[in-house]
Design a protein around this motif. Structure first.
Motif, PDB file in Angstrom:
ATOM      1  N   LEU A 171       0.840  -1.200   0.000  1.00  0.00           N
ATOM      2  CA  LEU A 171       0.000   0.000   0.000  1.00  0.00           C
ATOM      3  C   LEU A 171       0.870   1.244   0.000  1.00  0.00           C
ATOM      4  CD1 LEU A 171      -2.942  -0.908   2.415  1.00  0.00           C
ATOM      5  CD2 LEU A 171      -3.105  -0.336  -0.001  1.00  0.00           C
ATOM      6  N   HIS A 172       1.907   1.216   0.805  1.00  0.00           N
ATOM      7  CA  HIS A 172       2.802   2.369   0.819  1.00  0.00           C
ATOM      8  C   HIS A 172       3.534   2.511  -0.504  1.00  0.00           C
ATOM      9  CE1 HIS A 172       2.603   2.739   5.352  1.00  0.00           C
ATOM     10  NE2 HIS A 172       2.477   3.967   4.922  1.00  0.00           N
ATOM     11  N   ALA A 173       3.900   1.393  -1.083  1.00  0.00           N
ATOM     12  CA  ALA A 173       4.707   1.446  -2.296  1.00  0.00           C
ATOM     13  C   ALA A 173       3.902   1.902  -3.508  1.00  0.00           C
ATOM     14  CB  ALA A 173       5.332   0.071  -2.573  1.00  0.00           C
ATOM     15  N   VAL A 174       2.731   1.342  -3.701  1.00  0.00           N
ATOM     16  CA  VAL A 174       2.011   1.631  -4.949  1.00  0.00           C
ATOM     17  C   VAL A 174       0.594   2.168  -4.748  1.00  0.00           C
ATOM     18  CG1 VAL A 174       3.328  -0.157  -6.121  1.00  0.00           C
ATOM     19  CG2 VAL A 174       1.074  -0.695  -5.207  1.00  0.00           C
ATOM     20  N   GLY A 175       0.097   2.145  -3.505  1.00  0.00           N
ATOM     21  CA  GLY A 175      -1.259   2.639  -3.270  1.00  0.00           C
ATOM     22  C   GLY A 175      -2.309   1.567  -3.503  1.00  0.00           C
TER      23      GLY A 175
END
Lengths: 197, 197
Positions: free
Chosen positions: A26-30
């Motif tokens: 989630l942090h990396a790509v949403g």
DNA sequence: CAAATAAGATACTGCCAGTAGCTTAAGCTG
DNA sequence: CAGCTTAAGCTACTGGCAGTATCTTATTTG
């Protein structure tokens, strides 16, 4: 990292690893670009295992989001005046909403229509985020004689954050400028309190 | 219907047919479930033709949405009191927002992240919906002596709809109950006006 | 140690956005 | 009206991804 895992994880440990991987994704790509394959790969497991635990991508992401929430108890600002208390709360809310995690919450709420159950928790999270704190600030103001007890309803107390949230839903992801917060407090919140006092 | 078309449409006529088909699809299944294949089929053409005109699904839907907007000018309620004027405006806004078209707008705004250009028009649409009307209502109230001129700012004037919009962004698609509108007016909007008068 | 349980691997279905390349109708131009 | 250009329409394809099925193998438990 994914290749040589000594043991085969199970149960709660595996749950945790998957949620952790989801949070990282989630942090990396949403939310919007998160894929189940990527989560599985990152967790060093297979999609199957994930689907045995969560029924869908949306549900998994919500679970992960809820796990990543800050657990530190809210400390209520107590500066001696409603104005600066309210401004402090608003600024904090603004910071949180403009955070990746805040954006994520909005993405999730907006992006999940067909899953009422996990969504309930999220909306709860979003809407009730801080009713108590606002009421606390107002209670102090009441005891100082600054504000009338009639202002102690959720609707009235949270008007400022509600307006802030509206700002986000219109402006998209960008952080709201401080001037807008001041405007909300001085043109709306304080006058409203005054009329309740 | 798709089979025996006498002539082969071109240019503007074809544009129009595609937009019309898109509007129908939007009404039928909503933005989220709309497929380009379905639009092409409904328009009696092929996806190719659509992609020659609009670069993506999102852009097509925005174009279609903008074409379907009601063109009737807003008439401003004038009942003689701020309370009933505001309530009338709020009720109208609520009706519009709970309409399929209103839901569509929210779906579009929420569902299109990667396309800033068409999105700008949409946000404009959503946020400026009715500032003028609210100011008009308040201007009348000012001339009646009911409200102070200091209330005549966009921020203050539109507080009620802004709160309503917030309600939608939290509650999802469902229509907001009338009681909430009354609450907004009686607990927030009127007190706010009072303090500006 | 055997039976039950759950993890892991691989491969598949189905859906859909967007693309490619060809065929053919429409309309212009002389 | 003949010939040329443009764009419509068709068919088929690529690629990505959610969610499923099946089988093998490790771990737990009794």
């Amino acid at each position: 990292m994914t290749s040589a895992r000594p043991t085969r994880r199970r149960g709660a440990a595996l749950d945790e690893a998957i949620l952790q991987a989801t949070i990282e994704e989630l942090h990396a790509v949403g939310f919007r670009s998160l894929t189940m394959d990527a989560v599985a790969a990152r967790a060093g497991t297979s999609k199957n295992v994930i689907y045995r635990r969560w029924p869908s991508r949306g549900a998994l992401c919500v679970a992960a989001y809820l796990r990543m929430l800050p657990t530190d108890a809210e400390d209520t600002p107590d500066t001696g005046s409603v104005r600066s208390d309210a401004l402090a709360l608003l600024q904090r809310a603004n910071e949180r909403m403009s955070t990746p995690v805040g954006q994520m919450l909005r993405e999730l709420i907006a992006g999940i229509q067909a899953e009422p159950e996990p969504l309930r928790d999220l909306r709860e999270q979003a809407s009730r985020a801080g009713v108590a704190v606002w009421l606390k600030v107002l209670t102090r103001a009441v005891s100082r004689g600054e504000v009338d007890p009639s202002a102690l309803t959720p609707r009235v107390a949270t008007v400022a954050v509600d307006l802030l949230r509206n700002e986000y839903s219109l402006n998209g992801a960008r952080s709201v400028p401080d001037a807008v917060l001041v405007e909300i407090v001085d043109q709306v919140y304080l006058p409203l309190m005054r009329s309740h006092g």
